[in-house]
Design an enzyme around this catalytic site. Structure first.
Site, PDB file in Angstrom:
ATOM      1  N   SER A 214       0.850  -1.185   0.000  1.00 53.36           N
ATOM      2  CA  SER A 214       0.000   0.000   0.000  1.00 53.36           C
ATOM      3  C   SER A 214       0.887   1.236   0.000  1.00 53.36           C
ATOM      4  O   SER A 214       2.066   1.148  -0.383  1.00 53.36           O
ATOM      5  CB  SER A 214      -0.900  -0.035   1.246  1.00 53.36           C
ATOM      6  OG  SER A 214      -1.842   1.001   1.219  1.00 53.36           O
ATOM      7  N   ASN A 215       0.360   2.385   0.408  1.00 49.91           N
ATOM      8  CA  ASN A 215       1.184   3.599   0.516  1.00 49.91           C
ATOM      9  C   ASN A 215       0.766   4.391   1.750  1.00 49.91           C
ATOM     10  O   ASN A 215      -0.125   3.981   2.485  1.00 49.91           O
ATOM     11  CB  ASN A 215       1.080   4.428  -0.777  1.00 49.91           C
ATOM     12  CG  ASN A 215      -0.361   4.805  -1.078  1.00 49.91           C
ATOM     13  OD1 ASN A 215      -1.023   5.435  -0.271  1.00 49.91           O
ATOM     14  ND2 ASN A 215      -0.860   4.379  -2.237  1.00 49.91           N
TER      15      ASN A 215
END
Ligand code: CTP
Length: 406
Positions: A214-215
């Site tokens: 993810s980020n």
């Protein structure tokens, strides 16, 4: 803590009516929220309300005199003056008895007299025992008040007064009422009655059932845009990846996990939307073959093979309604404005909000942002470092101009 919203409360004169229910203690917090946001709050209590909370509590919180009766020598015209000066009236809690009196147009106490004398928008927040709320007479009274042009909030479901169990009748939380007052105070603009679709947060791409890539997106910027659009009178759909902040009041939330899920949700909702604000940071890559069961340490592959995810703005272009306003974001670390301009053209946007993730106070996780707004039609605007709530308003001011010009 995020910065308190200033607009549209600053300079507003809010008449807060408090009637005699147990939820009146929560009205004290509402008075505090409104005052902190810059409104001048005139509290009017019914005689029954003073049995639950002292007038002095409201006086201390608002810094203004509290009004409790119709018949004070020298203040006979208080109801006219208070009603004339109010830019909005909110009655929280509104008991069954008060709702009945208001529906009948009575003016037997200061608060009901103010209501009759007022011409500003009014919000009633019913709170009572669940059977009293469900009673056909109360329902009829509340519906009648709606027909008269008042906004009537639906009570929440949840624990009622001690020993009374739970059911619909509970007063919504002060933060939620505060948000509704903001909507009431907003001057009607081009977004009123429009459908706005906002995406927010990161997406997650499964490696196996317990791991993902993810980020760092928190969703704060998209949530601020969704909240501001709702406050401006729009119906808002928020497609949210896993957010680090609470979703705002009033919006319909569509929770998604992966970029593919988000793309499908945009595809589904876009044809009915007048505006799309694509504030999410969807993951651009996913593990090519997510494992069905948890990958064990002993036989873990040390290389993860990735596959690209769909570009949502690109792949949903054909679902855009003619005339819809499309806003994208560009998070850059090098040559931000030039890269933003390329994305504006490539993704066929009306406007792009460019931010440089390397600048202090801008980008993921923080409450502030420094952005440049680039439009298809020119007129670039570099904004100073601002709370994300104010960046959201600057974006929507431009969106309203674009809608107005179509
Ligand atoms: N976006 C999208 N679909 C993706 C990735 C991004 O629709 N799979 C949207 C974002 O929500 C944003 C805009 O495209 O509004 C630009 O996102 P950004 O991450 O800056 O650009 P990318 O197109 O992913 O390009 P790059 O990562 O190469 O800079």
């Amino acid at each position: 803590m995020s910065a308190p919203p200033v607009r549209p409360y600053s300079g507003a004169r809010v008449l807060l009516g408090v009637t005699g229910g147990i939820a009146s203690y929560k009205a004290a917090w509402l008075a505090r929220l409104l005052t902190k946001a810059g409104a001048s709050v005139d509290v009017v209590m019914t005689p029954a309300a003073t049995e639950f909370v002292g007038a002095i509590t409201f006086e201390a919180l608002t810094g203004r005199a509290v009004h409790t009766g119709l018949f004070h020598p020298g203040r006979a015209l208080d109801h006219i003056k208070l009603a004339r000066e109010a830019t909005a009236i909110v009655i929280a809690p509104a008991t069954a008895d008060f709702i009945a009196r208001a529906a009948a147009g009575q003016a037997s106490d200061l608060l009901s007299a103010c209501l009759l004398a007022a011409t500003c928008p009014v919000l009633l927040v019913p709170a009572m025992n669940d059977h009293m709320w469900a009673h056909a007479q109360t329902q009829r009274n509340a519906a009648h008040l709606g027909e008269l042009g008042y906004s009537v909030l639906q009570p929440d479901e949840g624990m009622l007064a001690a020993g009374e169990g739970s059911g619909p009748g509970r007063m919504p939380e002060p933060e939620s009422i505060f948000a509704h007052v903001g909507r009431l105070l907003e001057r009607p603009g081009a977004l009123a009655g429009k459908r706005v679709l906002v995406t927010a947060g990161p997406t997650q791409e499964a490696v196996d059932p317990v791991r993902f890539i993810s980020n760092h997106s928190s969703g704060k910027m998209g949530v601020a845009v969704a909240a501001a659009a709702w406050r401006r009178g729009a119906a808002v759909d928020l497609i949210a990846g896993p957010l680090s902040v609470a979703a705002p009041n009033g919006v319909t939330v569509h929770a998604v996990e992966s970029t593919e899920d988000m793309a499908a949700a945009v595809q589904r909702l876009l044809p009915d939307s007048d505006v799309l604000v694509m504030a999410a940071a969807p993951a651009d890559f996913r593990p090519a073959e997510p494992a069905r069961s948890k990958i064990k340490k002993t036989n873990a592959p040390l290389t993860l093979t990735l596959a690209p995810t769909p570009d949502i703005l690109q792949t949903t272009k054909q679902a855009r309604r003619p005339g819809a306003v499309i806003v994208g974001f560009a998070l850059e670390t090098d040559d931000a404005v030039a890269s933003g301009r390329k994305k504006l053209a490539a993704k066929d946007l009306d406007m792009i909000v460019v931010n440089d993730a390397t600048e202090a106070g801008a980008g993921f996780g923080v409450d502030t942002n420094r952005v440049t707004l680039l439009s298809r039609t020119g007129g670039d605007e570099q904004l100073p470092l601002l709370p994300k709530t104010e960046v959201a308003d600057a974006i929507l001011d431009r969106v309203e101009k674009l809608i107005g010009g179509r």
